[in-house]
Design a protein around this motif. Sequence first.
Motif, PDB file in Angstrom:
ATOM      1  N   PHE A  79       0.838  -1.191   0.000  1.00 37.30           N
ATOM      2  CA  PHE A  79       0.000   0.000   0.000  1.00 37.30           C
ATOM      3  C   PHE A  79       0.880   1.250   0.000  1.00 37.30           C
ATOM      4  O   PHE A  79       1.774   1.365   0.832  1.00 37.30           O
ATOM      5  CB  PHE A  79      -0.865   0.056   1.266  1.00 37.30           C
ATOM      6  CG  PHE A  79      -1.705  -1.149   1.504  1.00 37.30           C
ATOM      7  CD1 PHE A  79      -2.994  -1.226   1.014  1.00 37.30           C
ATOM      8  CD2 PHE A  79      -1.199  -2.219   2.240  1.00 37.30           C
ATOM      9  CE1 PHE A  79      -3.773  -2.342   1.257  1.00 37.30           C
ATOM     10  CE2 PHE A  79      -1.974  -3.335   2.482  1.00 37.30           C
ATOM     11  CZ  PHE A  79      -3.264  -3.406   1.994  1.00 37.30           C
ATOM     12  N   ILE A 109       0.675   5.244   0.692  1.00 40.88           N
ATOM     13  CA  ILE A 109      -0.246   6.040   1.503  1.00 40.88           C
ATOM     14  C   ILE A 109       0.188   7.502   1.487  1.00 40.88           C
ATOM     15  O   ILE A 109       1.363   7.814   1.669  1.00 40.88           O
ATOM     16  CB  ILE A 109      -0.269   5.507   2.955  1.00 40.88           C
ATOM     17  CG1 ILE A 109      -0.646   4.026   2.947  1.00 40.88           C
ATOM     18  CG2 ILE A 109      -1.214   6.315   3.828  1.00 40.88           C
ATOM     19  CD1 ILE A 109      -0.268   3.275   4.203  1.00 40.88           C
ATOM     20  N   ASP A 126      -2.789   9.836   5.038  1.00 45.64           N
ATOM     21  CA  ASP A 126      -3.577   8.799   5.705  1.00 45.64           C
ATOM     22  C   ASP A 126      -4.626   8.163   4.791  1.00 45.64           C
ATOM     23  O   ASP A 126      -5.651   7.663   5.241  1.00 45.64           O
ATOM     24  CB  ASP A 126      -4.241   9.351   6.979  1.00 45.64           C
ATOM     25  CG  ASP A 126      -4.427   8.274   8.029  1.00 45.64           C
ATOM     26  OD1 ASP A 126      -3.668   7.286   8.015  1.00 45.64           O
ATOM     27  OD2 ASP A 126      -5.348   8.418   8.854  1.00 45.64           O
ATOM     28  N   ARG A 127      -4.377   8.186   3.483  1.00 52.49           N
ATOM     29  CA  ARG A 127      -5.280   7.587   2.505  1.00 52.49           C
ATOM     30  C   ARG A 127      -4.464   6.724   1.549  1.00 52.49           C
ATOM     31  O   ARG A 127      -3.409   7.146   1.066  1.00 52.49           O
ATOM     32  CB  ARG A 127      -5.997   8.707   1.745  1.00 52.49           C
ATOM     33  CG  ARG A 127      -7.011   8.248   0.720  1.00 52.49           C
ATOM     34  CD  ARG A 127      -7.629   9.417  -0.029  1.00 52.49           C
ATOM     35  NE  ARG A 127      -6.700  10.129  -0.879  1.00 52.49           N
ATOM     36  CZ  ARG A 127      -6.371   9.759  -2.126  1.00 52.49           C
ATOM     37  NH1 ARG A 127      -6.869   8.666  -2.648  1.00 52.49           N
ATOM     38  NH2 ARG A 127      -5.518  10.483  -2.830  1.00 52.49           N
ATOM     39  N   VAL A 128      -4.942   5.514   1.289  1.00 48.27           N
ATOM     40  CA  VAL A 128      -4.266   4.634   0.342  1.00 48.27           C
ATOM     41  C   VAL A 128      -4.462   5.210  -1.054  1.00 48.27           C
ATOM     42  O   VAL A 128      -5.589   5.421  -1.502  1.00 48.27           O
ATOM     43  CB  VAL A 128      -4.822   3.191   0.419  1.00 48.27           C
ATOM     44  CG1 VAL A 128      -4.243   2.326  -0.690  1.00 48.27           C
ATOM     45  CG2 VAL A 128      -4.530   2.574   1.784  1.00 48.27           C
ATOM     46  N   ASP A 151     -11.999  -4.060   4.787  1.00 44.97           N
ATOM     47  CA  ASP A 151     -11.779  -2.618   4.855  1.00 44.97           C
ATOM     48  C   ASP A 151     -10.289  -2.395   5.138  1.00 44.97           C
ATOM     49  O   ASP A 151      -9.870  -2.264   6.280  1.00 44.97           O
ATOM     50  CB  ASP A 151     -12.652  -1.995   5.950  1.00 44.97           C
ATOM     51  CG  ASP A 151     -12.598  -0.481   5.977  1.00 44.97           C
ATOM     52  OD1 ASP A 151     -11.679   0.106   5.342  1.00 44.97           O
ATOM     53  OD2 ASP A 151     -13.452   0.132   6.646  1.00 44.97           O
ATOM     54  N   TYR A 152      -9.500  -2.391   4.087  1.00 46.32           N
ATOM     55  CA  TYR A 152      -8.045  -2.342   4.247  1.00 46.32           C
ATOM     56  C   TYR A 152      -7.587  -1.025   4.869  1.00 46.32           C
ATOM     57  O   TYR A 152      -6.626  -1.027   5.629  1.00 46.32           O
ATOM     58  CB  TYR A 152      -7.314  -2.609   2.930  1.00 46.32           C
ATOM     59  CG  TYR A 152      -7.706  -1.711   1.784  1.00 46.32           C
ATOM     60  CD1 TYR A 152      -7.081  -0.489   1.588  1.00 46.32           C
ATOM     61  CD2 TYR A 152      -8.702  -2.092   0.899  1.00 46.32           C
ATOM     62  CE1 TYR A 152      -7.436   0.328   0.550  1.00 46.32           C
ATOM     63  CE2 TYR A 152      -9.066  -1.272  -0.153  1.00 46.32           C
ATOM     64  CZ  TYR A 152      -8.438  -0.063  -0.325  1.00 46.32           C
ATOM     65  OH  TYR A 152      -8.796   0.749  -1.358  1.00 46.32           O
ATOM     66  N   GLU A 153      -8.246   0.081   4.569  1.00 44.48           N
ATOM     67  CA  GLU A 153      -7.819   1.351   5.165  1.00 44.48           C
ATOM     68  C   GLU A 153      -8.022   1.343   6.679  1.00 44.48           C
ATOM     69  O   GLU A 153      -7.153   1.776   7.425  1.00 44.48           O
ATOM     70  CB  GLU A 153      -8.531   2.531   4.509  1.00 44.48           C
ATOM     71  CG  GLU A 153      -7.971   2.795   3.121  1.00 44.48           C
ATOM     72  CD  GLU A 153      -8.249   4.183   2.586  1.00 44.48           C
ATOM     73  OE1 GLU A 153      -9.152   4.871   3.098  1.00 44.48           O
ATOM     74  OE2 GLU A 153      -7.542   4.580   1.647  1.00 44.48           O
ATOM     75  N   LEU A 187      -5.368  -1.008   8.194  1.00 49.04           N
ATOM     76  CA  LEU A 187      -4.055  -0.366   8.211  1.00 49.04           C
ATOM     77  C   LEU A 187      -3.962   0.660   9.336  1.00 49.04           C
ATOM     78  O   LEU A 187      -2.962   0.727  10.050  1.00 49.04           O
ATOM     79  CB  LEU A 187      -3.760   0.305   6.876  1.00 49.04           C
ATOM     80  CG  LEU A 187      -3.419  -0.610   5.709  1.00 49.04           C
ATOM     81  CD1 LEU A 187      -3.336   0.193   4.421  1.00 49.04           C
ATOM     82  CD2 LEU A 187      -2.132  -1.356   5.963  1.00 49.04           C
ATOM     83  N   LYS A 188      -5.003   1.470   9.512  1.00 49.13           N
ATOM     84  CA  LYS A 188      -5.006   2.480  10.572  1.00 49.13           C
ATOM     85  C   LYS A 188      -4.909   1.823  11.945  1.00 49.13           C
ATOM     86  O   LYS A 188      -4.138   2.260  12.797  1.00 49.13           O
ATOM     87  CB  LYS A 188      -6.258   3.346  10.487  1.00 49.13           C
ATOM     88  CG  LYS A 188      -6.222   4.326   9.356  1.00 49.13           C
ATOM     89  CD  LYS A 188      -7.517   5.125   9.246  1.00 49.13           C
ATOM     90  CE  LYS A 188      -7.465   5.991   8.007  1.00 49.13           C
ATOM     91  NZ  LYS A 188      -8.703   6.732   7.789  1.00 49.13           N
TER      92      LYS A 188
END
Length: 174
Positions: free
Chosen positions: A123, A125, A128-130, A147-149, A152-153
């Motif tokens: 990813f 980034i 804070d957004r892919v 929900d990968y985002e 990741l967070k």
Amino acid sequence: MKLKFSFLLLLLIFGISFSQSKTDLAAADKINKYADRIDKDSSRAKYTFEIPVKGKLIRYEYEKEGNEIIKMTRKWDENNGKYTDTYSDYFLLKNEAKVLALQSITYKNKSDATDIGGWNCKFWIKNDRVINMTSLGHGKTERDDWDYELELKENFSYMLKTVKNFDQKLSQKK
């Protein structure tokens, strides 16, 4: 007249979409150059520690430039019958923000310790957004509900907190 206006509107929409992807690709290229620079520099302080969690041992590694954490990784194995699944999360940071992340799962045959496959996802980034991602193998990317985002967070926040706690304790011992 309406046809011309519709055509111009359609061109504008596609032009904006294309320029956004060009912007994201340029940002991803900049992240790749930063990652290459970081990977080539071996002069940073490197730390390793392990934490037992729910019957498994999670190994953390992180690197610092001065007081700034710029890389962190965690790895652990899980028993899966005849196989051992090795999970890994990696984050590259810039100014304490994630800019690159990798997740992977490697499946090993216990009888001969041969890798029999796996899955990984990379990813890029920004803010804070892919902005871009690639994936190989069969894994989470095949699930519609992933929900990968959010994942990741959550992983990043947990790992950064864990690493900072260890680093603070280490600094107090010095």
